[in-house]
Write an enzyme that holds these catalytic residues in place. Structure first.
Site, PDB file in Angstrom:
ATOM      1  N   ASP A 191      33.768  20.152  61.131  1.00  0.00           N
ATOM      2  CA  ASP A 191      32.430  19.542  61.152  1.00  0.00           C
ATOM      3  C   ASP A 191      31.554  20.230  62.199  1.00  0.00           C
ATOM      4  OD1 ASP A 191      32.254  17.608  59.227  1.00  0.00           O
ATOM      5  OD2 ASP A 191      32.888  15.951  60.542  1.00  0.00           O
ATOM      6  N   HIS A 246      25.578  30.506  57.095  1.00  0.00           N
ATOM      7  CA  HIS A 246      25.323  29.145  57.565  1.00  0.00           C
ATOM      8  C   HIS A 246      25.210  28.190  56.374  1.00  0.00           C
ATOM      9  CE1 HIS A 246      24.095  31.182  61.335  1.00  0.00           C
ATOM     10  NE2 HIS A 246      24.655  30.108  61.856  1.00  0.00           N
ATOM     11  N   SER A 263      19.644  30.507  70.675  1.00  0.00           N
ATOM     12  CA  SER A 263      20.101  29.571  69.646  1.00  0.00           C
ATOM     13  C   SER A 263      20.340  28.214  70.275  1.00  0.00           C
ATOM     14  CB  SER A 263      21.410  30.111  69.083  1.00  0.00           C
ATOM     15  OG  SER A 263      22.154  29.069  68.513  1.00  0.00           O
ATOM     16  N   SER A 264      20.240  27.159  69.451  1.00  0.00           N
ATOM     17  CA  SER A 264      20.474  25.813  69.985  1.00  0.00           C
ATOM     18  C   SER A 264      21.934  25.595  70.367  1.00  0.00           C
ATOM     19  CB  SER A 264      20.041  24.765  68.961  1.00  0.00           C
ATOM     20  OG  SER A 264      20.777  24.918  67.770  1.00  0.00           O
ATOM     21  N   CYS A 265      22.839  26.496  69.957  1.00  0.00           N
ATOM     22  CA  CYS A 265      24.253  26.281  70.303  1.00  0.00           C
ATOM     23  C   CYS A 265      24.549  26.596  71.763  1.00  0.00           C
ATOM     24  CB  CYS A 265      25.181  27.044  69.372  1.00  0.00           C
ATOM     25  SG  CYS A 265      25.106  28.795  69.624  1.00  0.00           S
ATOM     26  N   TYR A 283      29.524  32.978  70.883  1.00  0.00           N
ATOM     27  CA  TYR A 283      28.114  33.302  70.637  1.00  0.00           C
ATOM     28  C   TYR A 283      27.240  32.637  71.700  1.00  0.00           C
ATOM     29  CZ  TYR A 283      23.778  33.537  67.890  1.00  0.00           C
ATOM     30  OH  TYR A 283      22.501  33.776  67.454  1.00  0.00           O
ATOM     31  N   ASN A 332      18.784  25.364  63.971  1.00  0.00           N
ATOM     32  CA  ASN A 332      19.332  25.999  62.753  1.00  0.00           C
ATOM     33  C   ASN A 332      18.182  26.464  61.854  1.00  0.00           C
ATOM     34  OD1 ASN A 332      21.604  24.741  63.876  1.00  0.00           O
ATOM     35  ND2 ASN A 332      22.546  24.459  61.876  1.00  0.00           N
ATOM     36  N   LEU A 333      18.283  27.711  61.396  1.00  0.00           N
ATOM     37  CA  LEU A 333      17.200  28.316  60.613  1.00  0.00           C
ATOM     38  C   LEU A 333      17.579  28.449  59.154  1.00  0.00           C
ATOM     39  CD1 LEU A 333      16.441  31.254  63.061  1.00  0.00           C
ATOM     40  CD2 LEU A 333      15.104  29.153  62.781  1.00  0.00           C
ATOM     41  N   LEU A 376      15.524  36.008  71.740  1.00  0.00           N
ATOM     42  CA  LEU A 376      15.788  34.908  70.815  1.00  0.00           C
ATOM     43  C   LEU A 376      17.230  34.414  70.977  1.00  0.00           C
ATOM     44  CD1 LEU A 376      14.091  33.596  68.710  1.00  0.00           C
ATOM     45  CD2 LEU A 376      14.994  35.166  67.024  1.00  0.00           C
ATOM     46  N   MET A 396      17.177  37.768  59.037  1.00  0.00           N
ATOM     47  CA  MET A 396      16.290  36.703  58.543  1.00  0.00           C
ATOM     48  C   MET A 396      15.151  36.437  59.539  1.00  0.00           C
ATOM     49  SD  MET A 396      17.067  32.814  57.330  1.00  0.00           S
ATOM     50  CE  MET A 396      18.047  32.347  58.733  1.00  0.00           C
ATOM     51  N   LYS A 417      24.518  34.228  74.402  1.00  0.00           N
ATOM     52  CA  LYS A 417      23.101  33.852  74.385  1.00  0.00           C
ATOM     53  C   LYS A 417      22.666  33.265  75.733  1.00  0.00           C
ATOM     54  CE  LYS A 417      21.839  35.252  70.359  1.00  0.00           C
ATOM     55  NZ  LYS A 417      20.813  36.313  70.272  1.00  0.00           N
ATOM     56  N   GLY A 435      16.007  44.132  65.261  1.00  0.00           N
ATOM     57  CA  GLY A 435      16.669  43.229  64.315  1.00  0.00           C
ATOM     58  C   GLY A 435      15.771  42.889  63.138  1.00  0.00           C
ATOM     59  N   HIS A 436      14.922  43.841  62.731  1.00  0.00           N
ATOM     60  CA  HIS A 436      13.905  43.540  61.709  1.00  0.00           C
ATOM     61  C   HIS A 436      14.473  43.335  60.311  1.00  0.00           C
ATOM     62  CE1 HIS A 436      14.521  47.772  60.915  1.00  0.00           C
ATOM     63  NE2 HIS A 436      13.876  47.634  59.776  1.00  0.00           N
TER      64      HIS A 436
HETATM   65  P1  GDP Z   1      26.685  25.053  62.885  1.00  0.00           P
HETATM   66  O1  GDP Z   1      25.350  24.368  62.870  1.00  0.00           O
HETATM   67  O2  GDP Z   1      26.843  26.010  64.025  1.00  0.00           O
HETATM   68  O3  GDP Z   1      27.824  24.053  62.839  1.00  0.00           O
HETATM   69  O4  GDP Z   1      26.790  26.025  61.610  1.00  0.00           O
HETATM   70  P2  GDP Z   1      26.796  25.899  60.004  1.00  0.00           P
HETATM   71  O5  GDP Z   1      25.406  26.038  59.497  1.00  0.00           O
HETATM   72  O6  GDP Z   1      27.783  26.925  59.510  1.00  0.00           O
HETATM   73  O7  GDP Z   1      27.385  24.456  59.642  1.00  0.00           O
HETATM   74  C1  GDP Z   1      26.640  23.274  59.788  1.00  0.00           C
HETATM   75  C2  GDP Z   1      27.411  22.089  59.211  1.00  0.00           C
HETATM   76  O8  GDP Z   1      27.424  22.196  57.770  1.00  0.00           O
HETATM   77  C3  GDP Z   1      28.874  21.989  59.639  1.00  0.00           C
HETATM   78  O9  GDP Z   1      29.163  20.599  59.852  1.00  0.00           O
HETATM   79  C4  GDP Z   1      29.631  22.482  58.412  1.00  0.00           C
HETATM   80  O10 GDP Z   1      30.951  21.969  58.315  1.00  0.00           O
HETATM   81  C5  GDP Z   1      28.744  21.935  57.298  1.00  0.00           C
HETATM   82  N1  GDP Z   1      28.947  22.571  55.979  1.00  0.00           N
HETATM   83  C6  GDP Z   1      29.140  21.914  54.803  1.00  0.00           C
HETATM   84  N2  GDP Z   1      29.349  22.777  53.810  1.00  0.00           N
HETATM   85  C7  GDP Z   1      29.252  24.028  54.350  1.00  0.00           C
HETATM   86  C8  GDP Z   1      29.372  25.335  53.791  1.00  0.00           C
HETATM   87  O11 GDP Z   1      29.619  25.528  52.611  1.00  0.00           O
HETATM   88  N3  GDP Z   1      29.190  26.388  54.661  1.00  0.00           N
HETATM   89  C9  GDP Z   1      28.887  26.201  55.992  1.00  0.00           C
HETATM   90  N4  GDP Z   1      28.705  27.276  56.780  1.00  0.00           N
HETATM   91  N5  GDP Z   1      28.812  24.966  56.548  1.00  0.00           N
HETATM   92  C10 GDP Z   1      28.978  23.887  55.727  1.00  0.00           C
END
Ligand code: GDP
Length: 316
Positions: free
Chosen positions: A274, A184, A112-114, A141, A170-171, A110, A20, A145, A16-17
């Site tokens: 959310d 993300h 994930s926190s999910c 996902y 989250n990275l 590797l 990110m 994991k 996976g090089h």
């Molecule tokens: P999560 O940590 O698995 O929920 O993944 P994300 O990084 O996609 O989203 C994190 C939070 O950011 C969530 O509450 C989204 O609703 C919010 N968020 C706000 N604006 C955005 C956007 O433009 N894109 C994404 N991906 N998330 C957003």
């Protein structure tokens, strides 16, 4: 802490090089006295079991960083459940089994926190795994994991393989996926703010309420933690990797805007999910081993912002 696996003189495969995380691991390994192995998608299809086994037995890595995965943000996860579950299960089973068959001495998986339950007590400790229902937007996902962690544990128990797992929060960082629907939140906000700046717009729309809390780890700090774990950790339990600090999505947006020098306002599209209300790691196990993230958030964001602008000037 004692070193249990020395990287010096070893052949290390970063699966996976191009991603990110994988590309940050390669950057970090360049400071070690080791040979880095990589394979492009054209050379090696990680979904093909025979191909993976042949490649590993031919190239004989001493150790593997398993950073290959099908990944994406909240919407990508919710709309492509079959790909997220199938591809991640196949990639990890192929690589872990091939590593076992070829006698690879160490493997770091590797995750994930999910993987943690939606309503896990915060900050989330490693022991929260499998104590409750998952967040529905990314359960596909997460299940894959969790299976990866269990594979490492099973191969350790049955065959004595030194396979370990790390769960990053989250990275963000250079090489992120800049795609508004698939990516993300950090990458999406960087794109949106850069576009607003260019077009002289004074509003940017965020998904959801802006209230959810997340923890953000710079990917070069992650890579440093993974190299540390590869050298120093050998046990059954997965290890959380994060900063232990959190912020709301609203605060995240404000801090990116500051780094970007954009002075507009944020609006909220509450028809978008959310996701989980709060996600922050308990990183006390990793801290007790002697590792902590070093890059201040604003410095990391500044480097990420500049890397994004450069990637616009020099598309791949
Ligand atoms: P999560 O940590 O698995 O929920 O993944 P994300 O990084 O996609 O989203 C994190 C939070 O950011 C969530 O509450 C989204 O609703 C919010 N968020 C706000 N604006 C955005 C956007 O433009 N894109 C994404 N991906 N998330 C957003």
């Amino acid at each position: 802490m004692n070193e249990v696996f020395a990287l010096g003189g070893k052949k290390i495969w970063v699966a996976g090089h191009k991603g990110m995380a994988g590309s940050a691991i390669v950057r970090r390994l360049q400071r070690e006295n080791c040979t880095i192995l990589t394979a492009t998608r054209q050379e090696l299809d990680l979904l093909g079991q025979r191909q993976v086994e042949d490649w590993v037995s031919r190239n004989k890595p001493d150790a593997v960083f398993l950073a290959a995965a099908t990944v994406g943000g909240i919407l990508a996860n919710a709309t492509r459940p079959a790909e997220f579950l199938y591809e991640n299960l196949v990639i990890e089973t192929n690589i872990i089994h091939a590593a076992y068959k070829a006698g690879v001495r160490k493997l770091l998986f590797l995750g994930s926190s999910c993987i943690y339950p939606k309503l896990a007590p915060q900050p989330m400790t490693e022991s929260a795994l499998l104590t409750g229902p998952l967040e529905p937007t990314n359960e596909w996902y997460a299940i894959a994991k969790i299976a990866g962690i269990k594979l490492c544990q099973a191969y350790r128990k049955q065959y004595g393989c030194d396979f370990i797992s790390a769960m990053p929060t989250n990275l963000f960082g250079p090489g992120d996926r800049y795609d508004l629907t698939q990516g993300h939140v950090v990458a999406a906000l960087i794109m949106k703010i850069a576009a607003a700046k260019k077009e002289n717009r004074d509003t940017v729309e965020l998904w959801g309420s802006g209230e959810p809390k997340r923890e953000f780890l710079f990917v070069d700090d992650l890579a440093d933690a993974l190299v540390f774990l590869m050298k120093h950790y050998s046990d059954l339990e997965h290890i959380n990797v994060g900063t232990g600090k959190e912020m709301t999505i609203r605060e995240l947006a404000t801090r990116i805007a500051k780094v970007a020098g954009w002075h507009g306002k944020f609006t909220y599209d509450v028809s978008k999910p959310d996701g989980t209300p709060r996600k922050v790691m308990d990183v006390s196990r990793l801290s007790a081993m002697g590792w902590a993230a070093q890059t201040p958030f604003d410095d990391a964001m500044d480097r990420t912002w500049r890397a994004y602008l450069e990637s616009l000037d020099h598309p791949k």
